[in-house]
Design a protein around this motif. Structure first.
Motif, short mmCIF file in Angstrom:
data_model
loop_
_atom_site.label_atom_id
_atom_site.label_comp_id
_atom_site.label_asym_id
_atom_site.label_seq_id
_atom_site.Cartn_x
_atom_site.Cartn_y
_atom_site.Cartn_z
N VAL A 18 5.01 3.73 8.53
CA VAL A 18 4.28 3.93 10.42
C VAL A 18 3.92 5.72 10.32
CG1 VAL A 18 5.02 4.24 12.70
CG2 VAL A 18 6.17 2.41 11.42
N SER A 19 2.39 5.69 10.27
CA SER A 19 1.79 6.91 10.42
C SER A 19 2.34 7.44 11.86
CB SER A 19 0.33 6.79 10.33
OG SER A 19 0.18 6.08 10.10
N PRO A 20 3.00 8.80 11.73
CA PRO A 20 3.65 10.03 12.61
C PRO A 20 2.66 11.00 13.51
CG PRO A 20 3.59 10.81 10.40
CD PRO A 20 3.09 9.99 9.99
N GLY A 21 2.72 12.01 14.18
CA GLY A 21 2.12 12.59 14.52
C GLY A 21 0.87 11.97 16.05
N SER A 22 0.28 12.98 16.76
CA SER A 22 -0.66 12.79 17.87
C SER A 22 -2.34 12.52 17.94
CB SER A 22 -0.06 13.35 18.83
OG SER A 22 -0.58 14.97 18.71
N ALA A 23 -2.63 13.49 16.24
CA ALA A 23 -3.62 12.70 15.72
C ALA A 23 -4.01 12.35 14.59
CB ALA A 23 -4.22 14.53 15.59
N THR A 24 -4.66 11.71 14.22
CA THR A 24 -6.09 10.78 12.59
C THR A 24 -5.56 11.50 11.91
OG1 THR A 24 -7.00 10.21 14.31
CG2 THR A 24 -7.30 9.93 11.89
N ALA A 25 -4.43 11.92 11.10
CA ALA A 25 -4.46 12.54 9.80
C ALA A 25 -4.85 11.94 8.40
CB ALA A 25 -2.84 12.63 9.74
N ALA A 26 -5.11 13.00 7.80
CA ALA A 26 -5.84 12.08 5.88
C ALA A 26 -4.59 12.31 4.89
CB ALA A 26 -6.85 12.88 5.76
N ARG A 27 -4.26 10.64 4.34
CA ARG A 27 -3.29 10.79 3.60
C ARG A 27 -4.11 10.65 2.24
NH1 ARG A 27 -0.88 5.66 2.67
NH2 ARG A 27 -2.45 5.12 4.36
N ARG A 28 -3.56 10.99 1.31
CA ARG A 28 -3.42 10.49 -0.53
C ARG A 28 -2.98 9.55 -0.60
NH1 ARG A 28 -7.44 14.04 -2.42
NH2 ARG A 28 -7.06 16.04 -0.79
N VAL A 29 -3.95 8.58 -1.46
CA VAL A 29 -2.80 8.07 -2.35
C VAL A 29 -2.78 8.09 -3.63
CG1 VAL A 29 -2.26 5.11 -2.23
CG2 VAL A 29 -2.94 6.37 0.49
N LEU A 30 -1.88 8.79 -4.47
CA LEU A 30 -2.38 8.69 -5.64
C LEU A 30 -2.50 7.42 -6.54
CD1 LEU A 30 0.04 11.69 -6.36
CD2 LEU A 30 -2.31 11.71 -5.13
N PRO A 31 -3.50 7.43 -7.66
CA PRO A 31 -3.56 6.47 -8.86
C PRO A 31 -2.21 6.32 -9.47
CG PRO A 31 -4.83 8.62 -9.49
CD PRO A 31 -3.77 8.81 -7.94
N ASP A 32 -1.77 4.80 -9.72
CA ASP A 32 -0.32 4.60 -9.79
C ASP A 32 -0.87 3.37 -10.96
OD1 ASP A 32 -0.58 2.56 -8.23
OD2 ASP A 32 0.99 3.15 -6.85
N GLY A 33 -1.68 2.46 -11.06
CA GLY A 33 -1.68 2.38 -11.52
C GLY A 33 -1.27 0.12 -10.85
N CYS A 34 -0.96 0.07 -9.98
CA CYS A 34 -0.45 -0.91 -9.11
C CYS A 34 -1.70 -0.91 -8.31
CB CYS A 34 0.33 -0.38 -8.62
SG CYS A 34 2.47 0.08 -8.52
N MET A 35 -1.25 -2.52 -7.66
CA MET A 35 -2.33 -3.49 -7.11
C MET A 35 -1.08 -3.60 -5.75
SD MET A 35 -4.38 -5.80 -9.50
CE MET A 35 -5.18 -6.31 -8.06
N ASP A 36 -1.60 -3.41 -4.25
CA ASP A 36 -0.76 -3.91 -3.55
C ASP A 36 -2.17 -4.72 -2.52
OD1 ASP A 36 0.84 -1.32 -2.64
OD2 ASP A 36 -0.78 -0.89 -4.29
N VAL A 37 -0.87 -5.87 -1.85
CA VAL A 37 -1.86 -6.45 -0.24
C VAL A 37 -0.78 -5.96 0.54
CG1 VAL A 37 -1.50 -8.91 0.41
CG2 VAL A 37 -1.43 -8.66 -1.79
N ILE A 38 -1.42 -5.84 1.65
CA ILE A 38 -1.13 -5.09 2.74
C ILE A 38 -2.10 -5.60 3.68
CG2 ILE A 38 -1.34 -2.82 3.47
CD1 ILE A 38 -2.33 -1.77 1.05
N TRP A 39 -0.79 -5.12 4.61
CA TRP A 39 -0.67 -5.84 6.38
C TRP A 39 -0.86 -4.64 6.69
CZ3 TRP A 39 2.24 -4.66 10.66
CH2 TRP A 39 1.82 -5.70 11.88
N ALA A 40 -1.97 -4.62 7.45
CA ALA A 40 -2.58 -3.53 8.34
C ALA A 40 -3.23 -3.33 9.47
CB ALA A 40 -3.69 -2.43 7.40
N ASP A 41 -1.73 -3.87 10.57
CA ASP A 41 -1.97 -3.73 11.98
C ASP A 41 -2.52 -4.79 12.65
OD1 ASP A 41 -0.69 -1.97 13.23
OD2 ASP A 41 -2.76 -0.25 13.06
N GLY A 42 -2.45 -6.31 11.59
CA GLY A 42 -3.07 -7.41 12.17
C GLY A 42 -4.16 -7.82 10.98
N ALA A 43 -4.42 -6.72 10.23
CA ALA A 43 -5.33 -7.00 9.21
C ALA A 43 -4.94 -7.66 7.28
CB ALA A 43 -6.64 -6.52 8.95
N LEU A 44 -5.08 -8.64 6.69
CA LEU A 44 -4.40 -8.29 5.27
C LEU A 44 -5.57 -8.00 4.66
CD1 LEU A 44 -2.57 -11.43 5.52
CD2 LEU A 44 -1.42 -9.83 4.82
N LEU A 45 -5.13 -7.06 3.23
CA LEU A 45 -6.30 -6.13 2.65
C LEU A 45 -5.78 -6.67 1.00
CD1 LEU A 45 -5.87 -2.91 2.02
CD2 LEU A 45 -7.07 -3.08 4.28
#
Length: 235
Positions: A18-45
């Protein structure tokens, strides 16, 4: 806030954020050799294997739940070679039949509304896919490559341990990891270095333990793969 747990799906973990704070913030996702199925507020990617850090702009309160497949284990479940998703984020409906993807999105949304585990819904769906249990040949190759690159072995030795030629090994690596064994080795070594540094190890010690020639080599590799310095990642 970020948390994860081991998954019932072999080689995977379930994570939620869950993203904290009161403003949009940049988050850096590092490469890790993995693949993800992600549910993002209703959408699946699906997040493919990255070759460099991926910067995400998170709005306050954004919710994410993911099923992360360890290196080499995602393509069999997702039904597409890893190199086709390299450095990409695509809707799950582009990979799975549309009706199947829609039903999963609906079930995940219902679970979220009822306070149930969205991760469990993703696990169940993945576990029912034909490739949820890797075949013996792929399992041997994945194990040989991951163990080999982590040990710093030359590609010829890794190919011999996997029982294949170097060219065939490279092709199989593109299919299951998204890139060749050398790139995978750089990424896994960088992740180990970041973990050591975040654990408080001095950078010179990190370089030696993680297998870099020296601290300058460590610094160059981290910046090349993440876009920032190791000190920035630790802070």
């Amino acid at each position: 806030m970020y948390e994860e747990r081991a998954s019932r799906v072999p080689g995977a973990v379930v994570w939620w954020s869950v993203s904290p704070g009161s403003a949009t913030a940049a988050r850096r996702v590092l490469p890790d050799g993995c693949m993800d199925v992600i549910w993002a507020d209703g959408a699946l990617l699906v997040a493919g294997p990255d070759t460099a850090a991926h910067v995400v702009a998170d709005r306050p309160g954004a919710r994410y739940v993911g099923l992360r497949f360890g290196p080499g284990t995602g393509p069999a479940v997702l039904g597409v070679p890893a190199h086709e998703l390299r450095d990409r984020r695509v809707p799950l409906a582009e990979l799975w039949p549309g009706a199947e993807a829609r039903r999963l999105a609906e079930r995940a949304g219902e679970a979220a509304e009822l306070g149930r585990s969205v991760g469990a819904v993703l696990e169940e769906a993945a576990g029912l896919r034909p490739g949820a249990a890797p075949g013996p040949v792929d399992a041997v190759v994945v194990t040989a490559v991951v163990n080999g690159v982590r040990a710093g072995l030359p590609v010829a030795r890794i190919a011999a341990d996997a029982g294949v030629g170097e060219r065939r090994l490279h092709r199989r690596c593109l299919d299951v990891f998204g890139y060749g064994p050398r790139t995978l080795g750089r990424i896994l070594r960088m992740n180990r270095a970041v973990d050591l540094a975040r654990g408080g190890a001095p950078f010179a010690t990190v370089a030696a333990v993680a297998g870099y020639a020296d601290q300058a080599h460590l610094s160059r590799e981290v910046r090349s793969l993440t876009g920032v310095t190791l000190g920035t990642l630790v802070r």
